[in-house]
Design an enzyme around this catalytic site. Structure first.
Site: not given
Length: 316
Positions: A282, A278, A261, A222
């Site tokens: 995001g 996932n 994902r 991030y």
């Protein structure tokens, strides 16, 4: 004016700030496309607000506990509200990495060797006295230690020697009740996103992540500039085909719908190993699903609207 869409974001998980970033981008994209958007932080007022607003569908932009473990999905189904992303069972299975890895093994999907420990095994069973057996069981160091149920690589640590193992386990257990110790596979780290389509799951180009620190942890994910990305991943065509097939198998094995994902690492021999799946990828400026979609001409607004239409157009 198009349908009313509630965007769920925030919540109380450790990934709250990431979720807020995802949710804001999704909210802006849907508003630009003409939807009536109701951005909602997950608070004790969530259910009465949803009952009052009566959205046509919910975009789940939540990450972490209660957002991608099946909890909010269960509540939305109880309320009769359609939502984006995988359902209750798939969310719960993917959230529990120790459980999903067992499914991978049963299905013949390659995944790194691992052992799982619970907090109870240390407190009440004396598991700490057997930590000397871990390297032999997994093939030696280095190892990776991570919470079994957590996202964004929170609590993840690379362990190079025996005396560092107990503290890494203790740190990982501060994030949840179960921890994985997994063989570290040196190789190319990739994320392979899957979108449902009219003709079945569509696999997007793998994204290769090259963290400058050497470990793709929360900071590398991030913080802009801390990781270099390559789309598609710099792998031979036959390996790209193989990882695409693996991602599709995992998507279907877990029972995902709409999107997933699948994170993998490809070793020096070209063998891909599945790390995890996932179910709420995001949607931030540095997130991997939007990167992969952009590589095949699916812009961010198109991606968000496509996921919303999947929820809206689902057959009951």
């Amino acid at each position: 004016m198009k349908e009313k869409i509630a965007v769920l974001m925030g919540g109380r998980s450790l990934e709250r700030e990431v979720s807020l970033r995802s949710g804001r981008r999704v909210t802006e994209a849907l508003a630009e496309r003409g939807y009536r958007v109701v951005p909602l932080d997950v608070t004790p007022d969530l259910v009465p607000t949803l009952r009052s607003e009566k959205p046509d569908a919910v975009y789940v932009a939540l990450h972490g506990k209660d957002g991608e473990d099946g909890a909010v999905q269960e509540m939305l189904e109880f309320l009769g509200i359609r939502y984006t992303g995988p359902g209750v069972v798939a969310s719960a299975l993917a959230w529990d990495k120790a459980l999903s890895k067992r499914l991978f093994v049963q299905a013949g999907i390659p995944t790194p060797r691992w052992v799982a420990f619970t907090a109870a095994s240390f407190k009440h069973m004396g598991a700490a006295t057997a930590l000397d057996l871990v390297p032999g069981a997994l093939g030696g160091f280095p190892l990776v230690v991570k919470p079994s149920s957590q996202g964004s690589a929170l609590g993840l640590a690379k362990v190079e020697q025996q005396d560092a193992l107990p503290s890494a386990l203790l740190d990982a257990l501060s994030y949840g009740d179960t921890v994985l110790v997994e063989r570290w596979i040196e190789g190319t780290e990739i994320a392979v996103s899957v979108l449902d389509g009219k003709d079945g799951p569509e696999v997007l180009p793998p994204v290769e992540m090259v963290p400058r620190s050497g470990v793709f942890d929360f900071s590398a994910m991030y913080t802009p500039g801390e990781t270099d990305y390559y789309v598609p991943a710099r792998l031979p065509d036959d390996i790209l085909e193989r990882v695409a097939a693996l991602a599709r198998r995992v998507h279907e094995l877990i029972g995902c719908r709409h999107v997933s994902r699948v994170d993998m690492v490809v070793d020096a021999d070209g063998t891909p190993f599945v790390l995890e799946c996932n179910t709420s990828p995001g949607m931030t400026e540095t997130s991997l699903l939007p990167m992969a979609a952009e590589a095949v001409g699916i812009g961010f607004q198109d991606l968000v609207e496509r996921l919303v239409r999947m929820a809206l157009d689902a057959v009951e």
